[in-house]
Each structure stands twice: as structure tokens, then as C-alpha cells.
Write an enzyme that holds these catalytic residues in place. Structure first.
Site, PDB file in Angstrom:
ATOM      1  N   GLU A   1      -9.519  -5.736  -4.012  1.00  0.00           N
ATOM      2  CA  GLU A   1      -9.178  -4.569  -3.268  1.00  0.00           C
ATOM      3  C   GLU A   1      -9.787  -3.784  -2.464  1.00  0.00           C
ATOM      4  O   GLU A   1      -9.717  -3.198  -0.443  1.00  0.00           O
ATOM      5  CB  GLU A   1      -8.334  -3.692  -3.562  1.00  0.00           C
ATOM      6  CG  GLU A   1      -7.432  -4.147  -4.488  1.00  0.00           C
ATOM      7  CD  GLU A   1      -5.901  -4.215  -3.928  1.00  0.00           C
ATOM      8  OE1 GLU A   1      -5.715  -3.598  -2.485  1.00  0.00           O
ATOM      9  OE2 GLU A   1      -4.459  -5.270  -3.672  1.00  0.00           O
TER      10      GLU A   1
ATOM     11  N   SER B   1       1.309  -1.576  -0.343  1.00  0.00           N
ATOM     12  CA  SER B   1      -0.079   0.000   0.023  1.00  0.00           C
ATOM     13  C   SER B   1       0.933   1.305   0.297  1.00  0.00           C
ATOM     14  O   SER B   1       1.662   1.701  -0.661  1.00  0.00           O
ATOM     15  CB  SER B   1      -1.211   0.346   1.126  1.00  0.00           C
ATOM     16  OG  SER B   1      -2.092   1.062   0.760  1.00  0.00           O
TER      17      SER B   1
END
Length: 538
Positions: free
Chosen positions: A324, A202
Site C-alpha cells: 500500500e 480508500s
């Protein structure tokens, strides 16, 4: 010369064993660690690599001085100021620029091991590298040294004020000092300075790309980015100068002078600053920096406008999770869907949204949901839209960037497994199939949230993903040879063929995941390039 001394510590066990705790003589000084109790490795915890300057806590940090005596590296690294995500409490202090080193007992000056450096995620606002969150035992058993680093998050790491004292991206510059410390010292722990792979998830994955884009020296040999890209929408700061004024005002200090506001905040308790930042809903993000003489910069233009020369001849492993944005929509109450303005709100993160662009919103809407009104029946469609826009397509843009800049080998993956250790889904009790953002972390690390041993199916995924990742660290190839554990050959992508490995209950190879949806976004971005925020025509 690399030297390790051993200190005898008598343990009060029933066997009367003697424990050997390592003392390492590094350029940074003498560092004493401790033996792990869950594997054949040693831990060196909470080693400071830099210091935050007391009179400018929002500015660049300075390298840690050499230790005078023996540094006791037996306590976990400290947490930088933030709202801790597990208990939702404000924690942390500014003496947090520390790293943890986990070295297999096989590492020595005669047997130097490859090094894997972990940069945590958390949206540049939260996150830290505690041993009890990112337990190392699954990775270090593959004979790699793991280093996990802390960096400042939130306002202390990412105030972007366009001044020489606080130009922006201080948290990323903390990471640079950590990477320099690792290069200078890791050989003393049995690490191979010529085999350093930096890995992030991330915001950590985006951090890796920022370092490849930056002007500072190249500090690693290979890169792994998980669900992270500099092309993620909404990632870059747009108006950072107002933030200190708003935070100071919230704490009772009204001023229109940014310098006065920063001076006030510099003397304010860090927990009050974090509380005010949180209450105001202020996010922390990297920024395009204004350049100043004798001031190091990370990013001086938007990533889409600049080349990535440090990617040349660099092996890269890149990917995302198949769903996601699953959790947000899976948990959303049914009645909330009719109030969503999801397409406009999402597109505004990346595009200049005006009347001319409004018809583009309708094209996107029809592509994903046709003429349907928003309702909970469209959860899956909206999950696809948000996941594609926020992660899958930005990561495809990163792949293109790597190829254009001559990366040596680019390995592309999609993590799809849904098991009992999916990190985020399990925490919030979401049972819908697929892998949400950060779910793969439960298979790379021994997480403190896990109290039961892995199931046989989960253990197989742990064994596979850690073998793939550490093979890449060691050889620059996740499948140098096939085996019963890794029965398929994972090949790198080319400009013509985006081969990827799907990591699920079984491993399988395909080309261009979600190719129809990705082709739609490729065309959409090409047509609307002039509306992209930060775009500069060459």
C-alpha cells in the site's frame, strides 16, 4: 411503472445511422441520457440528487426537488471544491451533488439488473466521479448498472463544529441522500432495488463502513471495501472547532468566535477557502458527532466502541493491496531517510503517545528494522511497516468486526499485480514490484490517463477482477463456479480461518496474508488497548 421513451437523433455519420437516446420517466422526473460510444450501454450524467444550502454551505444538504421539465443528463458530473490532483489546480463549485448512471442496454423493467454504487476515495479532501476518470465500460459489460456519486470533500464536507447547524460528516450525509435517491429511482433505469452493492476505495471504503455503523436506515444489500476501513489511523477528527478560525484568519478575518468565522467563510469564494485550507495544511476527516435533537448523525462514538448491526446477513468483499505505501518510500531521496522519525510519527496517529508508551515504539522498531539506523537500504522494511499499520492490520480489524456482527459471507482479498495499468505507480513512474495504494483502480475502470490498449497480461487481470467483483454484485459470491478465467474457488473467511484470494498474474488462495506481522500487531493492540485514541472501556 417503469417507462423508457426514445428520442430519435439523426447522426451525421457516413452510414446515416439513427441514434436512440434514452428518456427515462423516474420518480425524480424525466431524465434524458445518451448512448455510449464505447460499449452497449447508456449514460445518464450529472444528475443532481441534492442541493447545498446557500446560507449554510458547510451544513447538511437538502434533497433535490423533482425536475419540472426534461433533465438533460448529457454533461459529466461537476466537481466539488478541491485541489484537483491531476493538474494541481483549485477547481469546483457547490452545485456538485450529482451522480452518473451507466445502464447496460439489456436493463429494462422485465430484466432488472443488479446495481453497483461507487464511492470515490481521496482522503475526504479530493476526488470526483468523472466518466473520464472512472470509465465504466469494463464493469457494465458484465450486466450490472454502475452508479458513481459525488459528495462534498474538504471543509465543505467535513467541518466538525459540534453545533446543530454544522455537527460534522456533511459529506457522508451527502452520500446518504445519494443512496436514498438511488433506491427511489434506480428501478426506472432497469435496476433491481433489492440488489444494490455499495463499493468504495480508500476513503470511499471507509465511507461504506461508516454507513454500516450509522443509525440511518440500511440503503444497500452488499458492500465492497477496497483499502478502506474505519480503523485506518488518523482517520477521525480530533480538534475541528479551530479550523474555521484558522482559515478565516488566513484570509484576513481575525475572530475568536467560530460562528463569526463560519459566517465569513460562507460568503467567501470557495476557491479562496480551498486555497487557504491547502496553504495551512488542514486535512479533512470524519468525526464523532455531538448529538442534537432532530439532527441526523452518522457517527456518535468511535468505531471500536460500537457494534455494526447493519452488517448482519450482509455479504461483504474486503481487501487491500500488497504494498500500500510503496510509492512514498520508493520516491524518497536517500538522504531524507536519516531525518525520519517514522515510528513515533506513525504510532501517534493511533495511540496516546507518552513516556510510558515510548518503550513500545522501540519494540515496533526492532520488529521491523532490528537495531539498524534508518537509511535508504531499509526502504522495503519501512514500506512493510507503514503498509501494515495504515492498511493491512486496520482491514483485519474490520474483518473481525464483520464476523462479530454476523455478516453473511466475508470475502477477503489481496491485490498484488504489478502491470502497466497500476494506477498510482504508473502516474509517478515507480517501477518497484508490488501494488501500491489505489493501483487496482486501473483494472476496474477505463482511466483517462491510459492512452494505449491494455497488454494481454493486463487485459487478463481486467477480465478477472471485473468478473470477480460483478459476480459478487450479482450472486453474493465472486466465484459461483470455477472456469478457465476464474480457475480457483474463493471461499469466505471464518473466525478460525482467514482465507484470502491473492490477485496477481495468477489467482491463488491462501490463509492470513503476512500472518506473522499481523499476529505481532494483534498482540500489540491488545496489550496497548488502553492507549488507543477514542477507546472507551465498556
Amino acid at each position: 411503472m417503469w417507462v423508457v421513451y426514445f428520442v430519435l437523433l439523426t447522426l451525421g455519420s457516413v452510414h446515416g445511422l439513427v441514434r436512440l437516446d434514452p428518456l427515462v420517466n423516474a420518480p425524480a422526473g424525466l431524465i434524458r441520457g445518451l448512448r455510449a460510444d464505447d460499449g452497449e450501454y447508456s449514460m445518464f450524467l450529472g444528475i443532481p440528487y441534492a442541493q447545498v444550502e446557500e446560507d449554510n454551505p458547510f451544513g447538511a444538504s437538502i434533497p433535490q426537488a423533482k425536475f419540472d421539465g426534461v433533465f438533460d443528463a448529457s454533461q459529466d458530473s461537476k466537481v466539488c471544491p478541491q485541489v484537483e490532483e491531476y493538474e494541481n489546480t483549485i477547481v469546483g463549485s457547490l452545485d456538485c451533488l450529482e451522480l452518473n448512471i451507466y445502464a447496460p442496454n439489456t436493463a429494462s423493467s422485465r430484466n432488472r439488473l443488479p446495481v453497483l454504487v461507487w464511492i470515490h476515495g481521496g482522503g475526504f479532501t479530493i476526488g470526483y466521479t468523472s466518466r473520464f476518470i472512472y470509465g465504466p465500460k469494463y464493469l457494465v459489460r458484465h450486466d450490472v448498472i454502475l452508479v458513481a456519486l459525488n459528495y462534498r470533500v474538504g471543509p465543505y464536507g467535513f467541518f466538525c463544529l459540534d453545533t446543530p447547524e454544522i455537527p460534522g460528516n456533511q459529506g457522508l450525509k451527502d452520500q446518504v441522500l445519494a443512496l436514498r435517491w438511488i433506491r427511489e429511482n434506480i428501478a426506472s433505469f432497469g435496476g433491481d432495488v433489492n440488489k444494490i452493492t455499495v463499493m468504495g476505495e480508500s476513503a470511499g471504503g471507509a465511507s461504506v463502513e461508516y454507513h454500516l455503523l450509522s443509525q440511518h436506515e440500511k440503503l444497500f444489500n452488499q458492500a465492497i471495501t477496497q483499502s478502506g476501513s474505519t480503523f485506518l489511523p488518523g482517520l477521525l477528527e480530533e480538534d475541528g472547532r479551530s479550523k474555521p478560525l484558522r482559515i478565516a484568519a488566513h484570509l484576513g478575518f481575525e475572530t475568536e468566535d467560530v460562528t463569526e468565522a463560519v459566517a465569513f467563510l460562507a460568503k467567501t469564494d470557495v476557491k479562496l477557502v480551498i486555497a487557504a485550507t491547502t496553504e495551512l495544511g488542514i486535512r479533512s476527516r470524519p468525526c464523532v458527532e455531538k448529538e442534537f435533537e432532530n439532527v441526523d448523525s452518522i457517527l456518535t462514538d468511535h468505531p471500536m466502541n460500537i457494534d455494526m448491526p447493519k452488517a448482519r446477513n450482509t455479504p461483504v468483499l474486503v481487501g487491500f493491496n500488497n504494498r500500500e505505501q510503496l510509492v512514498g518510500y520508493a520516491m524518497m531521496p536517500a538522504e531524507q531517510f536519516k531525518h525520519l522519525n517514522v515510528f513515533e510519527d506513525t504510532l501517534q496517529k493511533k495511540f496516546i503517545y507518552d513516556e510510558e508508551f515510548k518503550e513500545m515504539e522501540q519494540i515496533v522498531r526492532r520488529f521491523y528494522i532490528g537495531d539498524e539506523e534508518l537509511s535508504d537500504a531499509l526502504r522495503s522494511n519501512l514500506t512493510d511497516f507503514q503498509s501494515d499499520f495504515d492498511f493491512a492490520f486496520p482491514i483485519q480489524l474490520s474483518l473481525k468486526k464483520y464476523l462479530e456482527n454476523g455478516a453473511k459471507d466475508v470475502f477477503y482479498y489481496m491485490f498484488s499485480y504489478s502491470g502497466d495499468r497500476n494506477f498510482v505507480k504508473k502516474r509517478v513512474n515507480v517501477t518497484a514490484p508490488g501494488a501500491a495504494h489505489a493501483d487496482e483502480l486501473g483494472y476496474l475502470y477505463d482511466l483517462t490517463t491510459e492512452t494505449e490498449p491494455p497488454t494481454a497480461a493486463d487485459q487478463l487481470v481486467i477480465d478477472r477482477i471485473t468478473a470477480l467483483w460483478t459476480n459478487f454484485v450479482k450472486y453474493g459470491d465472486p466465484t459461483p463456479e470455477t472456469s478457465e478465467l476464474l480457475p480457483v474457488k474463493w471461499t469466505s473467511i471464518s473466525e478460525e480461518t482467514y482465507t484470502y484470494l491473492n490477485i496477481d498474474q495468477d489467482l491463488s488462495v491462501g490463509t492470513r496474508p503476512y500472518h506473522e506481522r499481523m499476529a505481532f500487531w494483534e498482540l500489540f493492540f491488545e496489550v496497548n488497548q488502553h492507549k488507543l485514541k477514542g477507546y472507551r472501556e465498556n
